[in-house]
Design an enzyme around this catalytic site. Structure first.
Site, short mmCIF file in Angstrom:
data_model
loop_
_atom_site.label_atom_id
_atom_site.label_comp_id
_atom_site.label_asym_id
_atom_site.label_seq_id
_atom_site.Cartn_x
_atom_site.Cartn_y
_atom_site.Cartn_z
NE ARG A 27 3.55 -31.28 -26.17
CZ ARG A 27 4.09 -32.42 -25.92
NH1 ARG A 27 4.42 -33.22 -26.92
NH2 ARG A 27 3.89 -33.04 -24.99
CD GLU A 484 -12.20 -41.84 -32.56
OE1 GLU A 484 -12.15 -41.94 -31.34
OE2 GLU A 484 -11.63 -40.89 -33.18
#
Ligand code: AGP
Length: 611
Positions: A27, A484
Site C-alpha cells: 500500500r 497512461e
C-alpha cells in the site's frame, strides 16, 4: 496508504502483526510500528522509520510476549516520516496506544484544549491528539466509553485501533471514511485490519465495518456498536480471493506478475457477460437499473490517476457506440465545483481499490444530488462497492503493485461491456454489437501475443533506459493511453515523462524535442493513423527518437520510427486494451534496469485514502 492491524487471541501477537504488516506493505508506507500488551500488562511499543526490515531488526533485540497487540505502516500526512511520528501513538501515561489512518481535521483546536488541561505532546502528528483525548475522557469513563466520547469529538476521517493496559484483554476499532475489516479467526480470536490482505491467510469470514461503527474485541467475543454505543447486527461475509493470488508466484515483482496475468484477468472479467449471438453484454448489476439507464441523457465518469485514464477511454467508447453524451472528470475536482446533476444523469466511479477518498467523495456528492451512481470497482466489499447504487466488478483479483496494470485493462474491458450494454439499449445495430462482442472475446489471446514479445521490449528498455525525459503521444482512443504510458513510466522509474495528444505537440511541447528527448507514439492503424504518422514525421524531422506502437503488418511506420512494437489488429475502440501491455512492459523494464523499488515506488501509496 497506511496499514492497520490488531490481533487478539491465544497466539503470540507479534509474528501475526508483522506478517499482516508485510502483506500490507504494497500500500506504500514510510515507517512502521507495533505495540503489544506484554504478559505483565505493560504495553511495549517499537517503531522505526523506513521499511519493515528496520522494525524487524529492532524486534530481534527483544522478546515481546503477549497475545493482544496492534501494528501500523504509516504514510506521512502530518509530520515528517521519522521514528517519533511513526505509529502507534500513546497518551501521557503510556497506558493507551493507538494506530490511525486518515486525518483529524480539528486537531489544532483539540490539541490546544488538551494542552491547557496539562497534556504534553511529543510528535508532530494529528494522531497523537486522539490518544490524549481518549486519556482525558478515560479519567471519568471506562476505556470503551472514553474511546466513543473521543470519536464523537473529532472531525475528519479515521480507521483506528486502540488498546489500553487498564483493560488488557480488549481491542477497540472504528472507522469513518477509512476502511476497517474484522476477521473472525475462531473463538475469541480476531484480527482487525484496514486491508483484507492482512486477514485472508487466517480466515475468510469477515465483517466490513461501516462508517461510524465501532468494534469491541475481547476473548469472550466481538460486538459492533454505533457511536452512541447502540449494538448493531452485521452479516458475516466470505472473502473469495485466494491467498496465492496475492503472492509473487516466482516473478521478481508483483507488477510483472500482474502484467503477465492480464489475458486471464480479461477472460475472467468477460466470463458470462458476453452474448455473441445477440450482440449483448450481460451485466447483472445494471439490469435492475435498465430502464433508468435507458432514460438517462448524460453520463459523467470519475476516477483518479490510472482509473481516470480508463474513464477517458470509456468516454470515447460510449459516445461513439451508445451515442450518450459523456464527460469525464478528476474525482478530486468534481466534488468542489458544484456539479449540476439530476436524476437523468448517470455518474460512473472507476476505482481499483474502491477506497480512494476523492472518488468516494464524488460518489457521495452524486448520490446526494439525485444521480444514478454506478461503480467499476475491483475490491469486493470496498467502501465504494457498497455505496454505489449498482455496478460491475472488474474481477482482476488482488493488485499488489502500486502501479496499476491488470486493474486498468479490466476497467477498460468493463467499460467496453457497458458500452455494448448501453449501445444495444439505444441505436447500436445487432451486427455491430456482435462484432464488438466477438472482438472482446479475442482480447485475451491478442494480449498474449504481445506478452510473448516481452523479451524484445526488455531489450528496448536497455536502449532507452538512460534518457531523462520522454513524451508519450496518441490520438483519439489512444490519447488517454499516452497519458497512461507517461504515468506508468514516471511513477516507477522516476523519469520525467509527459503524455500529449499527438495533435497537441505542435502547439508547444515540440519545442523540447531533440535527440535526447525520445517519444513513444501509440499509432495503430485506426481512423487517425495518417494524422499520427504526420505527427511522428514532425518529431523525426527534429532529430527526436521515436518508439512507435503499431498494428502488426504496418509497412510505413517501421520506415519512419526508430523502433516499432507491434500489436495485433482489433476494433479501434479496443486498441487501448492491447496498447496498454507494451506501455506497461516498457515502463517496467526501464524501472527494473534502473533498479527502482518497482512494487513500492517512493512517495506513492496503493490506495489514497486521504483527500
Ligand atoms: C496508478 O498506477 C496509480 N498508482 C494511481 O494513479 C491510481 O490509479 C489512483 O490512485 C486511483 O486508485 P484507485 O483505482 O484505487 O481508485
Amino acid at each position: 496508504m497506511c496499514g492497520i492491524i490488531g490481533y487478539i487471541g491465544k497466539q503470540p501477537a507479534t509474528p501475526i502483526i508483522m506478517d499482516g504488516l508485510k502483506r500490507m506493505e504494497y500500500r506504500g508506507y514510510d515507517s512502521a510500528g507495533l505495540a503489544v500488551i506484554v504478559n505483565d500488562q505493560r504495553i511495549e511499543c517499537r517503531k522505526k522509520m523506513g521499511k519493515l526490515a528496520n522494525l524487524q531488526a529492532e524486534l530481534a533485540k527483544y522478546d515481546l510476549p503477549g497475545s493482544v497487540g496492534i501494528g501500523h505502516t504509516r504514510w506521512a500526512t502530518h509530520g515528517e516520516p521519522n521514528d517519533i511520528n511513526a505509529h502507534p501513538h500513546h497518551d501521557c501515561q503510556e497506558e493507551i496506544y493507538l494506530n490511525h489512518n486518515g486525518i483529524i481535521e480539528n486537531y489544532y483546536e483539540i490539541k490546544a484544549a488538551l494542552e491547557q488541561q496539562g497534556h504534553t505532546f511529543y510528535s508532530a502528528t494529528d494522531t497523537e491528539v486522539l490518544a490524549h483525548l481518549i486519556e482525558q475522557h478515560h479519567k471519568t469513563l471506562n476505556f470503551e466509553e472514553a474511546f466513543l466520547a473521543a470519536l464523537n469529538e473529532v472531525i475528519g476521517t479515521y480507521g483506528v485501533v486502540a488498546i489500553s493496559n487498564k483493560e488488557p484483554e480488549k481491542i477497540l476499532a472504528a472507522r469513518l471514511g477509512s476502511p476497517m475489516i474484522l476477521g473472525i479467526v475462531g473463538d475469541g480470536e480476531y484480527i482487525v485490519a484496514s486491508d483484507v490482505a492482512a486477514i485472508m491467510q487466517h480466515t475468510r469470514q469477515v465483517i466490513y465495518l461501516e462508517d461510524r461503527e465501532v468494534c469491541v474485541l475481547t476473548p469472550q467475543g466481538y460486538t459492533i456498536k454505533d457511536l452512541q454505543a447502540k449494538k448493531i447486527d452485521h452479516a458475516v461475509n466470505e472473502v473469495d480471493w485466494d491467498v496465492s493470488q496475492a503472492q509473487k508466484q516466482g516473478y521478481p515483482h508483483f507488477m510483472l506478475k500482474e502484467i503477465m496475468e492480464q489475458p486471464r484477468v480479461v477472460l475472467d472479467c468477460l466470463r458470462g457477460r458476453v452474448k455473441i449471438e445477440e450482440g449483448l453484454a450481460h451485466l447483472r448489476g445494471l439490469h435492475e437499473y435498465s430502464e433508468r439507464l435507458q432514460q438517462c441523457n448524460r453520463m459523467i465518469i470519475v476516477g483518479m490517476g490510472t482509473a481516470l485514464h480508463a474513464a477517458m477511454v470509456g468516454e470515447y467508447m460510449i459516445e461513439e457506440y451508445a451515442e450518450l453524451p459523456v464527460e469525464i472528470e478528476s474525482a478530486a475536482e468534481f466534488r468542489y465545483r458544484k456539479p449540476i446533476l439530476d436524476d437523468r444523469t448517470v455518474v460512473v466511479a472507476v476505482s481499483q481499490s474502491g477506497e480512494t477518498a476523492d472518488t468516494i467523495a464524488a460518489v457521495r456528492e452524486a448520490k446526494l444530488k439525485g444521480a444514478l451512481v454506478l461503480g467499476i470497482v475491483n475490491v469486493v466489499g470496498s467502501t465504494m462497492a457498497r455505496e454505489v447504487h449498482a455496478g460491475a466488478y472488474t474481477h482482476a483479483g488482488p493488485e499488489i503493485g502500486v502501479a496499476s496494470t491488470k486493474a486498468f485493462t479490466a476497467q477498460l474491458t468493463v467499460l467496453a461491456l457497458i458500452t455494448l450494454f448501453l449501445g444495444r439499449q439505444r441505436d447500436l445495430s445487432l451486427v455491430m454489437g456482435q462484432r464488438i462482442a466477438k472482438e472482446l472475446l479475442e482480447m485475451p489471446h491478442k494480449m498474449q501475443q504481445i506478452l510473448d514479445q516481452a523479451d524484445t521490449i526488455a531489450g528496448l528498455a536497455k536502449q532507452y533506459g538512460a534518457y531523462h525525459d520522454f513524451f508519450f503521444i496518441g490520438r483519439k482512443y489512444n490519447f488517454p493511453m499516452a497519458l497512461e504510458g507517461a504515468l506508468k513510466l514516471k511513477e516507477i522509474s522516476y523519469i520525467h515523462a509527459e503524455g500529449y495528444g499527438a495533435g497537441d505537440m505542435k502547439h508547444g511541447p515540440i519545442a523540447l524535442i531533440d535527440d535526447q528527448f525520445p517519444t513513444v507514439a501509440i499509432a495503430p492503424q485506426d481512423s487517425v493513423y495518417q494524422k499520427t504518422v504526420s505527427n511522428i514525421q514532425e518529431i523525426k524531422a527534429r532529430q527526436g527518437k521515436v518508439i512507435a506502437i503499431v498494428t502488426t503488418g504496418d509497412t510505413i511506420l517501421p520506415k519512419v520510427a526508430d523502433t516499432v512494437i507491434a500489436i495485433p489488429k482489433t476494433l479501434e475502440m479496443l486498441t487501448p486494451i492491447l496498447a496498454a501491455v507494451p506501455l506497461q512492459l516498457l515502463a517496467y523494464h526501464i524501472a527494473d534496469q534502473l533498479k527502482r523499488d518497482i512494487d513500492q515506488p517512493r512517495n506513492l501509496a496503493k490506495s489514497v485514502t486521504v483527500e
